[in-house]
Design a protein around this motif. Structure first.
Motif, PDB file in Angstrom:
ATOM      1  N   ARG A  11      -1.216 -40.874  44.467  1.00  0.00           N
ATOM      2  CA  ARG A  11      -1.167 -40.024  45.643  1.00  0.00           C
ATOM      3  C   ARG A  11       0.254 -39.728  46.101  1.00  0.00           C
ATOM      4  O   ARG A  11       0.505 -38.746  46.783  1.00  0.00           O
ATOM      5  CB  ARG A  11      -1.991 -40.680  46.759  1.00  0.00           C
ATOM      6  CG  ARG A  11      -2.244 -39.792  47.954  1.00  0.00           C
ATOM      7  CD  ARG A  11      -3.323 -40.391  48.837  1.00  0.00           C
ATOM      8  NE  ARG A  11      -3.452 -39.666  50.075  1.00  0.00           N
ATOM      9  CZ  ARG A  11      -2.731 -39.894  51.168  1.00  0.00           C
ATOM     10  NH1 ARG A  11      -1.827 -40.851  51.169  1.00  0.00           N
ATOM     11  NH2 ARG A  11      -2.904 -39.185  52.255  1.00  0.00           N
ATOM     12  N   SER A  51       1.018 -28.747  49.858  1.00  0.00           N
ATOM     13  CA  SER A  51       1.058 -29.188  51.253  1.00  0.00           C
ATOM     14  C   SER A  51       1.148 -28.045  52.243  1.00  0.00           C
ATOM     15  O   SER A  51       1.006 -28.246  53.431  1.00  0.00           O
ATOM     16  CB  SER A  51       2.270 -30.103  51.458  1.00  0.00           C
ATOM     17  OG  SER A  51       3.458 -29.339  51.445  1.00  0.00           O
ATOM     18  N   GLY A  52       1.407 -26.837  51.762  1.00  0.00           N
ATOM     19  CA  GLY A  52       1.559 -25.716  52.689  1.00  0.00           C
ATOM     20  C   GLY A  52       3.002 -25.481  53.102  1.00  0.00           C
ATOM     21  O   GLY A  52       3.289 -24.534  53.827  1.00  0.00           O
ATOM     22  N   ALA A  53       3.909 -26.341  52.626  1.00  0.00           N
ATOM     23  CA  ALA A  53       5.307 -26.182  53.032  1.00  0.00           C
ATOM     24  C   ALA A  53       6.043 -25.109  52.229  1.00  0.00           C
ATOM     25  O   ALA A  53       7.227 -24.881  52.428  1.00  0.00           O
ATOM     26  CB  ALA A  53       6.038 -27.514  52.907  1.00  0.00           C
ATOM     27  N   PRO A  83       8.637 -29.574  44.991  1.00  0.00           N
ATOM     28  CA  PRO A  83       9.469 -29.612  46.197  1.00  0.00           C
ATOM     29  C   PRO A  83       8.713 -30.247  47.363  1.00  0.00           C
ATOM     30  O   PRO A  83       7.488 -30.266  47.377  1.00  0.00           O
ATOM     31  CB  PRO A  83       9.735 -28.127  46.479  1.00  0.00           C
ATOM     32  CG  PRO A  83       8.605 -27.395  45.837  1.00  0.00           C
ATOM     33  CD  PRO A  83       8.091 -28.245  44.712  1.00  0.00           C
ATOM     34  N   GLY A  84       9.444 -30.766  48.312  1.00  0.00           N
ATOM     35  CA  GLY A  84       8.819 -31.295  49.524  1.00  0.00           C
ATOM     36  C   GLY A  84       8.245 -32.682  49.335  1.00  0.00           C
ATOM     37  O   GLY A  84       8.570 -33.387  48.380  1.00  0.00           O
ATOM     38  N   LEU A  85       7.373 -33.061  50.240  1.00  0.00           N
ATOM     39  CA  LEU A  85       6.891 -34.441  50.295  1.00  0.00           C
ATOM     40  C   LEU A  85       5.532 -34.637  49.622  1.00  0.00           C
ATOM     41  O   LEU A  85       5.057 -35.747  49.497  1.00  0.00           O
ATOM     42  CB  LEU A  85       6.793 -34.884  51.760  1.00  0.00           C
ATOM     43  CG  LEU A  85       8.097 -34.842  52.568  1.00  0.00           C
ATOM     44  CD1 LEU A  85       7.844 -35.263  54.015  1.00  0.00           C
ATOM     45  CD2 LEU A  85       9.156 -35.741  51.945  1.00  0.00           C
ATOM     46  N   ASP A  86       4.917 -33.545  49.214  1.00  0.00           N
ATOM     47  CA  ASP A  86       3.586 -33.588  48.639  1.00  0.00           C
ATOM     48  C   ASP A  86       3.543 -34.457  47.380  1.00  0.00           C
ATOM     49  O   ASP A  86       4.369 -34.310  46.494  1.00  0.00           O
ATOM     50  CB  ASP A  86       3.202 -32.138  48.331  1.00  0.00           C
ATOM     51  CG  ASP A  86       1.987 -32.008  47.458  1.00  0.00           C
ATOM     52  OD1 ASP A  86       1.104 -32.875  47.562  1.00  0.00           O
ATOM     53  OD2 ASP A  86       1.936 -31.045  46.682  1.00  0.00           O
ATOM     54  N   GLY A  87       2.591 -35.371  47.322  1.00  0.00           N
ATOM     55  CA  GLY A  87       2.547 -36.311  46.200  1.00  0.00           C
ATOM     56  C   GLY A  87       1.510 -35.976  45.141  1.00  0.00           C
ATOM     57  O   GLY A  87       1.310 -36.742  44.214  1.00  0.00           O
ATOM     58  N   GLU A 143       7.311 -29.364  56.647  1.00  0.00           N
ATOM     59  CA  GLU A 143       6.118 -30.189  56.402  1.00  0.00           C
ATOM     60  C   GLU A 143       5.418 -30.633  57.685  1.00  0.00           C
ATOM     61  O   GLU A 143       4.312 -31.174  57.625  1.00  0.00           O
ATOM     62  CB  GLU A 143       6.503 -31.466  55.628  1.00  0.00           C
ATOM     63  CG  GLU A 143       7.293 -31.244  54.341  1.00  0.00           C
ATOM     64  CD  GLU A 143       6.386 -30.998  53.138  1.00  0.00           C
ATOM     65  OE1 GLU A 143       5.182 -30.765  53.335  1.00  0.00           O
ATOM     66  OE2 GLU A 143       6.907 -31.027  52.005  1.00  0.00           O
ATOM     67  N   THR A 168      14.316 -32.393  46.715  1.00  0.00           N
ATOM     68  CA  THR A 168      14.891 -31.497  47.706  1.00  0.00           C
ATOM     69  C   THR A 168      15.208 -30.168  47.011  1.00  0.00           C
ATOM     70  O   THR A 168      15.294 -30.103  45.778  1.00  0.00           O
ATOM     71  CB  THR A 168      16.197 -32.061  48.286  1.00  0.00           C
ATOM     72  OG1 THR A 168      17.145 -32.176  47.222  1.00  0.00           O
ATOM     73  CG2 THR A 168      15.980 -33.428  48.911  1.00  0.00           C
ATOM     74  N   LEU A 193       8.507 -36.349  41.914  1.00  0.00           N
ATOM     75  CA  LEU A 193       8.105 -36.020  43.288  1.00  0.00           C
ATOM     76  C   LEU A 193       9.284 -35.939  44.242  1.00  0.00           C
ATOM     77  O   LEU A 193      10.370 -36.412  43.958  1.00  0.00           O
ATOM     78  CB  LEU A 193       7.161 -37.099  43.817  1.00  0.00           C
ATOM     79  CG  LEU A 193       5.834 -37.311  43.099  1.00  0.00           C
ATOM     80  CD1 LEU A 193       5.068 -38.442  43.768  1.00  0.00           C
ATOM     81  CD2 LEU A 193       5.009 -36.048  43.107  1.00  0.00           C
ATOM     82  N   ARG A 194       8.991 -35.356  45.389  1.00  0.00           N
ATOM     83  CA  ARG A 194       9.892 -35.329  46.543  1.00  0.00           C
ATOM     84  C   ARG A 194      11.270 -34.800  46.210  1.00  0.00           C
ATOM     85  O   ARG A 194      12.290 -35.413  46.520  1.00  0.00           O
ATOM     86  CB  ARG A 194      10.049 -36.735  47.129  1.00  0.00           C
ATOM     87  CG  ARG A 194       8.775 -37.215  47.788  1.00  0.00           C
ATOM     88  CD  ARG A 194       9.028 -38.465  48.597  1.00  0.00           C
ATOM     89  NE  ARG A 194       7.835 -39.287  48.627  1.00  0.00           N
ATOM     90  CZ  ARG A 194       7.783 -40.522  49.064  1.00  0.00           C
ATOM     91  NH1 ARG A 194       8.884 -41.097  49.510  1.00  0.00           N
ATOM     92  NH2 ARG A 194       6.652 -41.189  49.066  1.00  0.00           N
TER      93      ARG A 194
END
Lengths: 552, 316, 132
Positions: free
Chosen positions: A201, C65-67, C12-16, A129, C43, C40-41
């Motif tokens: 968000r 997010s692109g991750a 997956p990941g941090l994208d909300g 990220e 792992t 969300l979030r």
């Protein structure tokens, strides 16, 4: 009025209805982008309940429906503020300077997700990220690079940062100190709006109570130390992006605002000491006229609430100043160049709605990060509206349109109904905890999806005028080595700094958290000595706990 | 699909998960497996948790499970959500609420839809309990949202039934099925720091007294919790243990198991009859014709059904 | 009617940004599927464990997010390590065209852009799982 009423009925029966009966209309029902019915015609009959001086008035006069300033864009155009940030602080710094050279007038920083969620780049959760959706900031060193050669007394900077807003604001102040710029001269905005993170968000860290306390700490600090700083940007943008309609965007944003005001009052602050620094952030969606009305309704609604409910005395406390970003959700991956036109229409609505600053999206953002070329077209769109269209030369030119005024008034009424409902649930924080707000938004999002799929709502290139997909050119790529380099740089900073000092700073932050002291001061001390955002947030996580979303 | 019984008994997650799918989706095939498992398995202690939506049940379950695994137990959770009557689909949203326990190695969470079973409880739920028991889960929590008949049926499988309410649920409490009040062995008033908690407490106490006036010796406790802050969780764990203990010493455990098994046998019988007789009948094109005949008063429903039943009889 | 198709929708990941994930979850439910939504979030471990325990037929990954280029290979690897590579994996969100080939090589069968009608996804799932 009686003559008018009679004239209208005659016209309707003899002309309109006859024609409609013979030839029909394009649709069975006409609706706004937010599913509100639209009549064939609006006339003075629709304005009977509106009092010009009470409900509209002149610009710069309560309730500010026509604008918060008496001259609006005749003295100064809106701030053209393109949200940018990607990769390393160095790359973003170059993009900032490029944008400033090309006529942008304010900066807007996008941070990567680890930064927004208070993790250092080397944290387990940060993998993949780092530097993706914005710039990676770990310590003051990154912030120094980010604003290298950008005089902080000359630009205003907006930072999209919420849960760890105190840390980034502290870093910004520390950079200014190094540049020799006095705090009084700093101007800009931190988003700092945690409630919409829970709703829409998703970049929250802590539970609502300690989060609200961090926010009021910032209010208090800034009222004493940073007089020109906008301490919060109460954001409907993301609520709309999550699928709400215009009324929900309006109502939920204002409801968030009410909750923040209540929080600040509860720690004993005087409403007029902080309210002038509250700012707002709305979405510019596709239904042009409804959007213009929404912005005007927001100003009136906030002014009335500040005065009637909170007894604000300063005029500035009642003025809703706002930033607008064009709708990301309206961008299509299909026929992406069409997005240039969409953005122009949305931006025009924001300007006619009296926005104080504006971000126009790049046409390629449904596909990936914007390229430099696409970002430039987006900025030029604003230049064309400002310099060629003529709409900035007179104030609130759509006022007096029967449709616009009637819809402005209706939007205020409908938003008030939502506000009453939220009040019954015990305020916005409670309504969010109960999942009420999230469910309302999800329902709208789903209905919209269904309307697009059925073709009831047309999206050009998606469900009408379709073409076989064409590849478009470049998409900005993030350097794959970035994460490694960023982590290495952080490791070097950690080994170079005085570890005793770091420990002491973290202890001070912990103590302030426990003892309910204003956290801004120990955080500022810590960032000056290169304590990282992840280290600071870890201490706060331990003291405050973490929020876990349980609503679906 | 061939399921390796030894792998289930060894607690292999993937095999257990596949076995549950078999139990849910391919009943006929599953019976071979279940036969084998039943004779080798003692059923786990089963805690049923129900109550109106928004009461914080899942958070409470998370806390209970987390305490149990901390003290060395292996725990499974069956989270049940209703199937849509229209589409047959379901949104299984409880996993999201289980937080950190979802990754604990000794915890197995399975979401299930009710699948709108004709004639009450979906027998796959009991059979899932059997599979999980065989896999070594010593305690199983069945969580279900709501206060209707379906929930009563589900929690009736449990050894101990926990009814979770919140102060805001005032009106809903009044509309609780009487059966739910009777099924409850423990009541929890969650979010008990809420302004109206005291009032709710009084209402609940009264309802509990009215609901079950038996002389069994178990005094139904009302436990106040604030699940999000761990308040009252210790008390709750103790009360659950006390009820478990009470069942053991009073021999009611056996009574309860008899009752559950009797119901399960009935459900299996119904399932078998339905698959063998009723489903083919429903698929038969004559069925609609028979409905029409009844509607048109060419025939009465009683005669029609007794004709079908005698046809079944011939088939046996 | 998609009898008994079970789907895991994961972020997956941090994208909300979960608008898409939630809309799809609901759409698949209304198409008759049983949908587990993880929130969300998540792992990669959490997603894979949920897929195993729930024994889903389909995993839908949503990411903006692109991750994805980091997280998707990890998920695919862990699915394989856990013997759960018999599952149909699809993805949606903001995933540049340039990355599609690489992700398909990993075994991600369908990649859906913003604006994809839910019906198209339902049909794709039916086709891949070979159900009518």
């Amino acid at each position: 009025m009686a003559d008018l009423e009679k004239g209208f009925q005659e016209w309707k029966e003899n002309k309109l209805d006859k024609t409609v009966n013979n030839y029909g209309e394009r649709k069975d029902e006409f609706k706004t982008g937010s599913n509100r019915p639209v009549k064939a015609l609006y006339s003075p009959l629709d304005l009977e309940d509106i009092d010009y001086l009470d409900d509209i008035n002149f610009p710069g006069q309560f309730p500010y429906t026509r604008g918060v300033y008496p001259t609006m864009y005749r003295s100064r155009l809106w701030t053209m503020r393109q949200y940018a940030g990607f990769g390393t602080a160095k790359e973003t710094n170059e993009r900032f300077r490029y944008l400033l050279d090309h006529g942008q007038t304010g900066l807007s920083v996008a941070f990567d997700l680890p930064t927004q969620i208070g993790y250092d780049s080397d944290h387990e959760m940060s993998k993949g990220e780092v530097g993706r959706v914005g710039v990676a900031i770990d310590t003051l060193a990154d912030m120094e690079t980010l604003f290298d050669q950008i005089p902080l007394d000359k630009v205003s900077t907006s930072m999209t940062i919420n849960a760890p807003a105190s840390v980034l604001l502290a870093m910004y102040i520390a950079v200014a100190e190094k540049q020799g710029v006095e705090k009084e001269k700093l101007s800009g905005t931190i988003q700092n709006d945690i409630l919409k993170e829970y709703i829409a968000r998703g970049t929250y860290i802590f539970p609502p109570e300690p989060s609200l306390r961090l926010i009021t700490d910032i209010f208090e600090y800034c009222s004493q130390e940073l007089p020109s700083w906008n301490t919060i940007s109460i954001s409907g943008y993301h609520i709309r992006e999550a699928g709400s309609d215009a009324v929900q965007e309006l109502a939920f944003t204002i409801a968030d605002g009410i909750e923040y005001v209540e929080s600040a009052l509860s720690i004993g602050m005087d409403v007029d000491s902080f309210a002038p620094r509250l700012s707002f952030f709305f979405n510019g969606q596709m239904d042009f006229l409804e959007e213009v009305a929404k912005f005007r309704a927001a100003r009136r609604l906030w002014a009335e609430i500040m005065k009637e409910r909170f007894g604000a005395e300063k005029a500035k406390s009642c003025m809703l100043r706002f930033h607008t970003q064009t709708a990301g959700a309206a961008l299509t991956a299909q026929q992406p160049q069409n997005n240039i036109v969409r953005v122009a229409i949305q931006a025009l609505a924001a300007v006619l709605g009296g926005t104080q600053s504006l971000h126009t999206n790049s046409f390629d953002e449904a596909l990936g990060l914007p390229t430099e070329e696409a970002a430039k077209i987006a900025l030029r769109t604003q230049h064309i509206i400002a310099e060629e269209s003529g709409v900035a030369d007179t104030i609130d030119p759509l006022a007096g349109s029967y449709y616009i005024e009637s819809m402005t008034d209706k939007l205020v009424d409908e938003a008030r109904e939502y506000l009453d409902e939220i009040e019954e649930l015990g305020g916005m924080a409670e309504a969010i905890k109960a999942g009420y707000v999230q469910r309302e938004i999800q329902e709208s999002a789903y209905q919209e999806q269904k309307a697009v799929e059925s073709g009831e709502k047309v999206v050009v290139g998606v469900n009408k005028y379709k073409e076989d997909s064409k590849e478009i050119g470049d998409i900005l790529k993030v350097d794959p080595n970035l994460e490694k380099d960023q982590c290495q740089q952080l490791a070097e900073i950690r080994s170079d700094r005085d570890s005793d000092k770091t420990e002491k700073h973290l202890k001070d932050i912990r103590n302030a958290a426990i003892n309910d002291e204003n956290l801004m001061y120990p955080i500022l001390d810590a960032v000056r000595d290169y304590v990282s955002i992840g280290e600071i947030c870890q201490v706060l996580r331990e003291e405050f706990g973490e929020y876990e979303a349980k609503i679906f | 699909m061939k399921i390796d019984v030894d792998k289930i008994l060894a607690g292999d997650e993937k095999t257990v998960a596949k076995a549950i799918s078999l139990v849910e989706n391919s009943r006929g095939e599953a019976f071979d497996l279940l036969r084998e498992l039943y004779l080798k398995t003692n059923l786990a202690y089963l805690l049923g948790v129900t109550g109106p939506p928004g009461g914080g049940k899942s958070t409470l379950v998370e806390k209970i499970v987390s305490r149990w695994v901390d003290s060395g137990e292996k725990v499974a959770v069956i989270a049940i959500d209703p199937s849509s009557e229209f589409s047959g689909g379901a949104l299984l949203g409880d996993r999201i609420r289980m937080g950190k326990i979802a990754t604990h190695p000794d915890v197995f969470i399975r979401s299930m839809a009710t699948r709108g079973y004709l004639g009450g409880l979906n027998p796959a739920i009991f059979d899932t309990v059997l599979v999980l028991s065989a896999a070594g889960y010593e305690r199983i929590v069945i969580e279900t949202v709501g206060v209707g008949q379906n929930e009563i049926d589900i929690v009736s499988l449990a050894d101990t039934t926990l009814v979770v309410t919140v102060p805001e649920a005032g009106d809903e409490i009044q509309s609780f099925k009487a059966g739910l009040m009777e099924a409850g062995d423990l009541f929890v008033l969650n979010k008990s720091d809420h302004a109206t908690a005291h009032k709710m407490e009084l209402i609940l106490k009264q309802m509990i007294d009215l609901a079950r006036s038996d002389d069994s010796g178990w005094k139904i406790p009302l436990i106040k919790t604030i699940a999000t802050e761990e308040d009252g969780i210790g008390d709750l764990i103790e009360e659950i243990a006390a009820h478990k203990n009470y069942l053991e010493v009073s021999n009611l455990e056996l009574d309860n198991k008899k009752k559950v098994m009797k119901n399960h046998l009935i459900h299996l019988l119904e399932e078998g009859l339905r698959n063998k007789y009723i489903e083919p009948l429903l698929k038969d094109k004559d069925f609609d014709h028979s409905v029409d005949e009844v509607i048109e008063r060419k025939k009465d429903p009683y005669t029609q059904v007794s004709e079908w039943l005698s046809d079944f009889g011939e088939g046996v | 009617m998609s009898e008994n198709i079970k789907v895991l929708i994961a972020k997956p990941g941090l994208d909300g940004h979960d608008r898409g994930a939630k809309v799809i979850a609901r759409g698949l439910k209304e198409a008759g599927m049983e949908v587990v939504y993880t929130g969300l979030r998540q792992t990669t471990e959490q997603i894979v464990r949920a897929a195993v325990q729930e024994d889903v037929d389909v995993i839908g990954l949503s990411i903006l997010s692109g991750a994805h280029s980091h997280l998707f290979p990890e998920i695919m690897k862990k699915l394989k390590d856990n013997g759960k590579d018999d599952v149909l994996v699809i993805a949606g969100g903001i995933i540049p065209d340039d990355d599609h080939a690489e992700l398909k090589d990993l075994g991600i069968k369908g990649i859906f852009k913003p604006g994809t009608p839910i019906n198209e996804i339902v049909e794709f799932i039916h086709q891949e799982l070979d159900v009518a």
